[in-house]
Scaffold this motif. Structure first.
Motif: not given
Lengths: 120, 221, 554
Positions: A95-102, B203-210, B30-42
């Motif tokens: 995510a940071i890479l995207l922002i920094v690169g642009v 998932y809820w924590h991610l919403v908070d993080l954003v 299952v936890r790894l799967g969720m963290w991967l999904f959170l990565a996509t949200e990030v």
């Protein structure tokens, strides 16, 4: 290391990382919650002050600290194995890479390539 | 393994899917799967933060002036609401894990109420903006005091896109938590089976993080 | 007589008259519903096979439309607007409906659990969901074609994509939704590889196809959300006029390009990494030799995935991007060549002094090596900014990426299709026709795109409806190549479909290859293996006559 021991080590670390968190009571959640509230108050107060460019840096530093606390303790990355941490860190990294690169493009672009009305 | 399946599996193994070796591996997966999904949200929100960065750099005066037109108190209240809901959902997970089911249910309900609260406050902010014309793109029509110089419609485009997408995630997160609540009420989540609660909480924590990042960027600076 | 309990060896000649297993994943349960709600990764793979090939067919027909139009410099069979829509939708269909989902969706799904000795992927229901999400996205994309199509080029650049009268919204939403299918597949594979390896299979004992799938999945997880967001914002722009990318409202169109290519460059590695994984498997099988430099090939998959994220700006050299960024991106883009070269040299090292078995999959391996070397080298020269200034948006680009995407990736797909066909269906196809089709396709693709290298170098622009009259002979040659290629594909379709029911029964391991997938019956039973395998040897166990098998003590 023989294949046997290597394999046991693999299995062992994977099971430790299965994250069956020890029961640690809710004190840590309460403490983190209070810290988060305090930081929120801090960012509210400092946000209203005029510190020039430092405003953004301070706000981002506070936000990053809050986020780290939420990720580490509410989301249990503090207890969990390395792979989940790696996944999260990598996502933030890219995510940071995207922002920094642009941004790197932005600050060196010729003015004629920028939208009209740019205030920089 | 098949011999333990011959008797009715009890404890955590009652929830073991046939293709996993043991419950520990299943929970890990299952936890790894969720963290991967959170990565996509990030990464999803990263694009919007990029938009913010780019346009803030291009139009610093516009952004600073426009930020003052947002209701800082409402924004701060929303921040407190979300942080509190994060706390209560983490607590709920813990409660269910140690089999304090009633407490867990109460905390889940409280979290969902917080989510409603957040949306309610957001709704109030949005309607105010619609009313005075603080809208993105071609709809921008604000003529009151403190009208920002430059293309303020860009600020509001960012504002509505980020908070809109975030609100959408609040709704999704709320739905997930309702789902977790229902399952807990039905007795499916308890000390032998609580990973589902954790996933919903994550998932809820991610919403908070954003929101932790959105709040200062939009309201404060 | 249980075929999978027979003593296994890697010597194909030992099998007497192979029998088709009475019950396999194909017929264990019957009826349309049992397929539509299946959780079996193998059936899901076949569903992807059918779906992606439909996408390929759509893209192929549109490609023929483009080529026929270019038989003459002016209008041949369609007007300019139709032409714009044709090449746009050709690319959209090919990329999103075929190139990205095909090898992971078909072969990743079918083979990963088999190669890992597992019963299924980690999340079978998410797997089925990914199929239906694909169908939903594909339906939207096809709808956009039916309602007049998109004319912006598959890259949807702002500001034209904001103002074009074409019906962009279904296409954008289709891309957004299909992205989810890609994410779900990647997520599933990563978790499967982390958690479902058999006892004894450490990371460095995994087959290279698994490594390739892993690297692909990492890209799918990290990059796809950004294109989803970009398509989403563009759709919102068109409907609500937010001004995000519109310079008239203060927006920045170059920002669109940055966001678009942040995904779309790593996306090309999503397309090629699985194909490279396939090549690793087939090059070993058909030279009957262990892959040379296994660990370097494994790490280079991760290397390509990682470095691929840092290179997107090379698509923006002429967009107004700063020269500082351009230079940085140029240097990093060349790094990808290092990792690709590592693979190519290791594959050649595998072939060297191997016992070459000249079968159809091997022809596709050779085709792959040829296309990836030339396509890849032309890619490296593109990363040089001063050269790209001349070649940007010419047919040279088109030839480059078709060499890699169609040439290399499609070779990988066809190699996989032929190599694992007996495993999927239990029967062999006709080798002779296989070789003939391979020749047609390799020659046809070369004939299609080599003229484009010349045309592009002479300055012929891409995506142009008309061209200068002196380019006609090269264009006609390209179209002839397209016809040859199409003939090859039609032949493949015919003999493969025929072989599904009527081919010679293949037996468990018709190629005498190593790998867990060959240690179960063809086609496999629904639960893949009757007993969970334990891995006590290296991933590739080809050995010379007289050599002892190496078994590692668990």
């Amino acid at each position: 290391m023989t294949a046997v021991a290597q394999d046991h080590a693999n299995n062992h670390s994977e099971h430790a990382a299965s994250g069956e968190h020890e029961n640690h009571g809710i004190q840590r959640y309460v403490v983190i919650y209070l810290i988060l509230l305090a930081f929120t108050g801090l960012t509210y107060v400092t946000g209203k002050m005029d510190l020039g460019d430092f405003n953004i840096i301070l706000a981002m530093a506070i936000a990053s600290t809050k986020a780290t606390l939420v990720v580490m303790f509410f989301m249990h990355l503090w207890d969990e194995g390395s792979i989940n941490r790696l996944v999260f860190v990598l996502s933030v990294f890219f995510a940071i890479l995207l922002i920094v690169g642009v941004f790197g493009d932005l600050i060196f672009r010729l003015p004629v390539t920028m939208p009209p009305g740019m205030q920089h | 393994m098949s011999s333990s399946e011959a008797h009715a599996a009890t404890g955590p193994n009652a929830y073991l899917a046939h293709h996993f070796e043991d419950i520990g591996t299943q929970n890990y997966a299952v936890r790894l799967g969720m963290w991967l999904f959170l990565a996509t949200e990030v990464l999803l929100f990263a694009g919007l933060f990029l938009g913010y960065t780019v346009y803030r750099w291009m139009y610093p005066d516009t952004f600073q002036a426009a930020a003052k037109l947002l209701d800082l108190n409402m924004g701060t209240l929303n921040t407190v609401v979300l942080i509190t809901s994060s706390f209560t959902v983490a607590w709920a997970y813990h409660a269910i894990k140690v089999n304090e089911i009633k407490k867990g249910i109460g905390l889940l309900v409280f979290t969902i109420i917080c989510a409603f609260g957040f949306l309610f406050i957001k709704y109030g902010e949005y309607t105010h903006k619609f009313h005075v014309g603080l809208l993105p793109g071609k709809w921008y029509a604000f003529t009151g005091d403190g009208a920002p110089p430059g293309p303020a419609n860009i600020f509001f485009a960012i504002y509505f896109l980020t908070t809109g997408l975030h609100a959408l995630h609040v709704i999704i997160g709320m739905t997930v938590l309702v789902f977790v609540l229902v399952r807990t009420l039905k007795g499916r989540y308890h000390k032998d089976n609580y990973v589902g609660v954790e996933l919903g909480a994550l998932y809820w924590h991610l919403v908070d993080l954003v929101w932790i990042f959105l709040f200062p960027l939009l309201y404060l600076i | 007589m249980d075929p999978s309990s027979r003593p296994q060896s890697t010597d194909a000649s030992e099998a007497a008259e192979p029998q088709l297993p009475a019950i396999s994943y194909l017929n264990q349960t019957r009826g349309l519903k049992s397929w539509l709600i299946t959780l079996d990764h193998k059936r899901i793979a076949l569903m992807y096979l059918v779906l992606t090939l439909v996408g390929f067919l759509i893209g192929g027909i549109l490609a023929m439309g483009v080529r026929i139009e270019h038989l003459t410099p002016d209008e041949t069979i369609m007007g300019a607007n139709t032409y714009n829509r044709t090449f746009t939708l050709h690319a959209v269909a090919m990329i999103f409906l075929f190139m990205i989902p095909a090898i992971p969706g078909i072969f990743g799904n079918f083979l990963l659990p088999l190669m890992l000795g597992a019963k299924d992927v980690a999340f079978p229901r998410l797997n089925l969901l990914s199929v239906y999400v694909y169908v939903a996205g594909a339906a939207l994309l096809v709808t956009s074609m039916a309602t007049g199509g998109v004319d912006t080029g598959w890259t949807f650049y702002a500001p034209y994509s904001l103002s074009t009268p074409a019906e962009l919204f279904p296409a954008l939403m289709g891309v957004f939704i299909i992205g989810f299918s890609s994410i779900l597949t990647g997520l599933n594979f990563i978790v499967t590889i982390h958690t479902m390896r058999p006892r004894g299979m450490t990371w460095m004992r995994m087959p290279l196809f698994v490594w390739g799938s892993y690297a692909t999945s990492v890209i799918q997880i990290l990059a796809t959300p950004v294109i989803g967001l970009t398509a989403f914002i563009t759709g919102i722009e068109r409907v609500f006029g937010f001004g995000f990318f519109d310079p008239a409202k203060g927006g920045d169109p170059i920002l669109f390009q940055h966001m678009f290519w942040f995904y779309s460059h790593p996306a090309v590695y999503i397309m090629i990494l699985p194909a490279m994984g396939v090549i690793s498997e087939t090059v070993a099988a058909f030279s009957r030799k262990n892959v040379f430099g296994y660990s370097m090939v494994a790490y280079s998959s991760l290397g390509i995935a990682f470095v691929g994220f840092f290179a997107w700006g090379h698509h923006l050299y002429l967009s107004g991007q700063s020269s500082m960024d351009a230079g940085a991106f140029g240097i990093v883009s060349m790094l990808v060549g290092v990792f690709t070269a590592i693979k190519v040299f290791n594959w050649i090292g595998t072939l060297y002094r191997g016992s070459i078995s000249l079968k159809t999959p091997f022809l596709y391996v050779c085709g792959f090596l040829y296309f990836v070397v030339f396509g890849g080298m032309t890619g490296i020269v593109f990363s040089t900014v001063s050269l790209d200034v001349f070649w940007h948006d010419t047919l040279f680009v088109v030839a480059h990426f078709h060499y890699i995407m169609v040439g290399a990736t499609l070779m990988g797909f066809l190699a996989a299709l032929h190599y694992w066909f007996p495993k999927l269906f239990g029967r062999m196809y006709h080798e002779g026709w296989g070789m003939v089709s391979a020749a047609f396709i390799i020659v046809g693709l070369s004939t299609t795109f080599i003229p484009m290298f010349f045309l592009g170098n002479m300055g012929a622009p891409r995506r142009y409806y008309m061209y200068a009259a002196d380019g006609q002979s090269l264009n006609v040659a390209a179209t002839a190549g397209a016809v040859l290629t199409a003939m090859g594909f039609v032949t493949i379709a015919i003999y493969l479909i025929y072989a599904i029911k009527n081919g010679k029964v293949a037996g468990d391991n018709p190629w005498g290859a190593s790998g867990l997938e060959w240690k179960t019956s063809s086609p496999p039973p629904t639960e893949n293996f009757h007993t969970t395998p334990i891995v006590d040897e290296d991933p590739y166990t080809y050995r010379k006559k007289g050599e002892e098998a190496e078994h590692v003590v668990i």
